[in-house]
Motif scaffolding. Sequence first.
Motif, PDB file in Angstrom:
ATOM      1  N   UNK A   1       0.749  -1.122  -0.012  1.00  0.00           N
ATOM      2  CA  UNK A   1       0.043   0.118  -0.043  1.00  0.00           C
ATOM      3  C   UNK A   1       0.970   1.163   0.012  1.00  0.00           C
ATOM      4  N   UNK A   2       2.173   1.199  -0.064  1.00  0.00           N
ATOM      5  CA  UNK A   2       2.991   2.388  -0.087  1.00  0.00           C
ATOM      6  C   UNK A   2       3.850   2.231  -1.393  1.00  0.00           C
ATOM      7  N   UNK A   3       3.871   3.504  -1.851  1.00  0.00           N
ATOM      8  CA  UNK A   3       4.331   3.317  -3.490  1.00  0.00           C
ATOM      9  C   UNK A   3       5.429   4.377  -3.640  1.00  0.00           C
ATOM     10  N   UNK A   4       6.294   4.293  -4.734  1.00  0.00           N
ATOM     11  CA  UNK A   4       7.328   5.019  -5.425  1.00  0.00           C
ATOM     12  C   UNK A   4       7.328   4.945  -6.888  1.00  0.00           C
ATOM     13  N   UNK A   5       7.744   5.961  -7.568  1.00  0.00           N
ATOM     14  CA  UNK A   5       7.751   6.026  -8.959  1.00  0.00           C
ATOM     15  C   UNK A   5       8.917   5.672  -9.511  1.00  0.00           C
ATOM     16  N   UNK A   6       8.957   4.768 -10.423  1.00  0.00           N
ATOM     17  CA  UNK A   6      10.091   4.395 -11.363  1.00  0.00           C
ATOM     18  C   UNK A   6      10.026   4.567 -12.699  1.00  0.00           C
ATOM     19  N   UNK A   7      10.936   5.184 -13.436  1.00  0.00           N
ATOM     20  CA  UNK A   7      11.047   5.450 -14.793  1.00  0.00           C
ATOM     21  C   UNK A   7      11.039   4.293 -15.642  1.00  0.00           C
ATOM     22  N   UNK A   8      10.508   4.454 -16.869  1.00  0.00           N
ATOM     23  CA  UNK A   8      10.747   3.289 -17.755  1.00  0.00           C
ATOM     24  C   UNK A   8      12.165   3.155 -18.007  1.00  0.00           C
ATOM     25  N   UNK A   9      12.611   1.833 -18.383  1.00  0.00           N
ATOM     26  CA  UNK A   9      13.801   1.478 -18.489  1.00  0.00           C
ATOM     27  C   UNK A   9      13.890   0.193 -19.351  1.00  0.00           C
TER      28      UNK A   9
END
Length: 561
Positions: free
Chosen positions: A542-550
Motif C-alpha cells: 500500500x506504499x508506492x514509489x515512482x520508477x522511470x521506464x527502462x
Amino acid sequence: MKIKQLLFLSLLSITAFAQEKEKEKVNFNGGFESNTQWYLNDNGLRDEFDNPTVQPEQPLRSNTYLFLNFKYKNWSAGIQGESYMENALLNLNPKYDGANVATYFLQYRNKKIDVTAGYFYEQFGSGLLFRSWEDRALGINNALRGGRIIFKPTDYITLKSIYGNQRTGFDVTKSVVYGADTEIVVSDIFKLATTDIALGLTFVARDEKTDIVDPNFDDVTNSFAGRINVNHNSFYFSSEFNYKADDAVVQTPGIIDNNLIKPGSALLLNLGYSKKGFGIDASFRRMENMAFFSERAAKGNPFNDKIMNFIPNLTKQHHYNLANIYVYQSQPSVNIADINFVKAGEIGGQIDVFYDFKKGSKIGGKYGTKVAVNLANWNALGGTFLLFTPQNYTTDFFGFGKRIYTDYNIEITKKWSPKLQSIFSYINQFYNRKFIEDAIGEVNTNIVAAEATYKFTATRSIRVMGEHMWADYDRKNWAGATVEFNINSKFSMYVSDLYNYGNDLDYAQNHYYNIGGAFRKKSTRIALNYGRQRGGLVCVGGVCRFVPESSGVSVSLNTAF
C-alpha cells in the motif's frame, strides 16, 4: 576506499567474535542481498515525445546489503552494511550513495524488559502517528538511531518509549523524535474467556528547529492517539483516533508556510466477521493534514525520505499487472492550489466479502468455488477553502468532496480437479489523475483477467495468465499475458508481455516484455531477468514509489546463513 575498508573490517570483527564465542552458545546468523541492473539503450521503447530509452551515464548499478546478527544469552547485536556502487538503481533516494555501515544495534531482553541502543524499528498502533521500518523495494529505511525501552510489568501491560534521530541515507536528521506507547489487555485483567479487549495510548513528538524567523509554530509538534481492539467469537472491531497539534503546512516541497498553521487528525475504523467459508471486513478512514515528517520541509519528496508515519492505501492489493497501472496513493496532505484542486486530506474506505460455495453444491461443484468481492471508494475531504491571502480552510468531519478513486472488483476461484485451478477477475476503476499525481484528466478502466494453474506433480506446475484493460483516457487500452513454469522445487522461469496497443500516439504503443528465471537452493535464491520496466508507480503493502521506464538486464541474489 577507506569507507569500504572500514565496513569490511567492522563486519569481519563481528564474525570473528561470534566464531570465538561459538563454544559459549552464541547464535550467529546473517544475510546477503544484491540487486544489480545493467541499463540498456532501447530504440524500440518510445516515450510520449518519441524519444528512445537511453542508458544513464553509469549503466551498471547495484543495491547491496550485508547484515550480521548474533545473540548470547539475553544479549543481541547486529550490523548492516550497504553498498550502492557505482550508483543506486534508478530513482532511488540519491542519499543512498557509496558504501558504508548503515545500521547497528545492541539489545538486552528478558521477560520484563527489552532495551535497545543504536538503530531500531518500531510501530505504535496502526502506525498513523509513528512507524519506522525497512522496505528495500521501495528504498525506505527510516529507522531511528537512539534508544528504545519496552517494559512489561505484567502479562497484560506493555509500555514502550523511544528517542532518537531518524535515518536519512547514511546520515540522520538533526531533528529529534521521541514518544511513548501503552497497551493494556483488559480481557486478561478480568479473565474473559471468549472476548479479547485491548486498549492503547500513544504519544509522539518531533522537535525540529527551522530557519523561519519568528515562526508562528512551536519547534515541538506533539501528537496523541487512542485505540481499542475487540475480538468476540467470530466478530472483531478496532478503532483508532489520532491528533497532531498545530503545525506549519507544507504545500510545496521544501517550502514551509509560516502563515498556514493547522492541526491534523485521523480516524480509523475496522469491523468484521469471519467464520469458515464466509467473511466480511469493512474499513473506514478519515485523514486531515496527517503528513508527518521528521523534518517539515521533506514533505512531498518523491522518495518517502524522513517519513515518520505509515499511511498505506486501503484498497485491494491486486496481483495483476494491469490493475496496478492506476493504483491509489493515500492523500494525507493539504494543497490549496485552485478552485478545482483543493484538498486537506481524504475520506473513504473499503469492504471485503468472501464466500466459499460448498463442495457438492451446484455452484461449488465437486471441489468447491470461492468468490471474493472488494469495493473501495475515496474522496477528498469536503469543506470551505479560502484560496487567497490569507489562505485557510475548514472541513466537514464527514464531508465528501471530489471523488478521487474507486475500485470495484470480483474474483472467482474454481478448482476443477486436484491438478487444475482457475481464477477469473473483473475490476472497474476510477482514477483522478489531478488529485493523485497532479496531472490532467480522469481515467475510467474496465479490466478482465483470467488465469489457470496446472500441477503436473507436487513440485512441477505451469501457470498461464491473460489480462485486458479498457481505459478511456491517458494511455488507453492494454493487453497482457504471463506464463510461469516451475520445473521443480529449485528451478522456475517465466515470460510476460504488456502491450499498450491503444495508445493514441503510434510511437508510444510499446511492448513491455520480460523473460527470466530463478534458482533456489535451501536459503539461497538467484534470479535473472531481461526486459522492459513500465514507468509508473511500484507499490508494496500500500506504499508506492515512482520508477522511470527502462530496459536492461537484472540479477538478484538473496541468501541467509
